[in-house]
Scaffold this motif. Sequence first.
Motif: not given
Length: 293
Positions: A84-101
Amino acid sequence: MATPAQWIEGARLRTLPMAIAPVIIGSAAAYDLDGFRPLNAVLAALVALLLQVGVNYANDYSDGIRGTDDVRVGPLRLVGSGAATPRQVKYAAFLSFGLAMLAGLGLVLVSQAWWLLLVGAGCVLAAWGYTGGSNPYGYLGLGDVFVFVFFGLVATLGTTFTQAGQISLPAVVGAVGTGLIATALLMANNVRDIPTDIEAGKRTLAVRLGDRRARLSYVLMLAVAILLVLALVPTHPWTLVVLLLIPACLMPSWLMLKGKKRKSLIPVLKQTGLINLGYSVLLAAALVLPKLF
């Protein structure tokens, strides 16, 4: 483009017991205080699991763009392997953090513990700062402190407080115990990666301690975590059941002390995660069952 199976592997499911164990212990401690709240427990579990997945993706992204994972012994890394590209993985991290919030906001609303908003924000910032940013503290040997504090103390005591409105000695002992086991899991991971981390300039605590002392610290953390429950025996004698985990700790401890090849340490990660899960279940049973019978 990474396949769904690769995204799941990149989420590192074997680390999820580290996230759910504090919630199990914290909820059992709340039950012991006659304050168990099922909805609060579910929301706390969602927060913990989503934060853990977010941390895993964030580490994958940050280590990947720094080249730390270019030569790696262990599970798939999405960026380092090129899946996966760095951008895709970064967005996956942000999505997980957003849902956690979002789950965290729900927990704050039902518990009315508004000050926990600051704690939640601190958790997300700490999760990203572990390997992200210009000066990641995981590269300075402070990652173990983060794991102990947030995946031990904060997660366990926060779970208990949002249900019972107070904390107790069993909650504190459980928080320290599960925090130490989670830190031991990180230590096992970092001992395996010592050669590549040194080459990449990543000064983890394992790198700073050196191979031998880092391996010994793993065994010491497991031992302290399990024996610490003896402090609860005078008021909660059933907690002696946690000592049944001692045989389960022997194999991973032996592998840590004697395993010469880095690949031989890979099973230790899964075994330590299961030990943490077993620790939480046994301790929870010792706190809950006496009140049922």
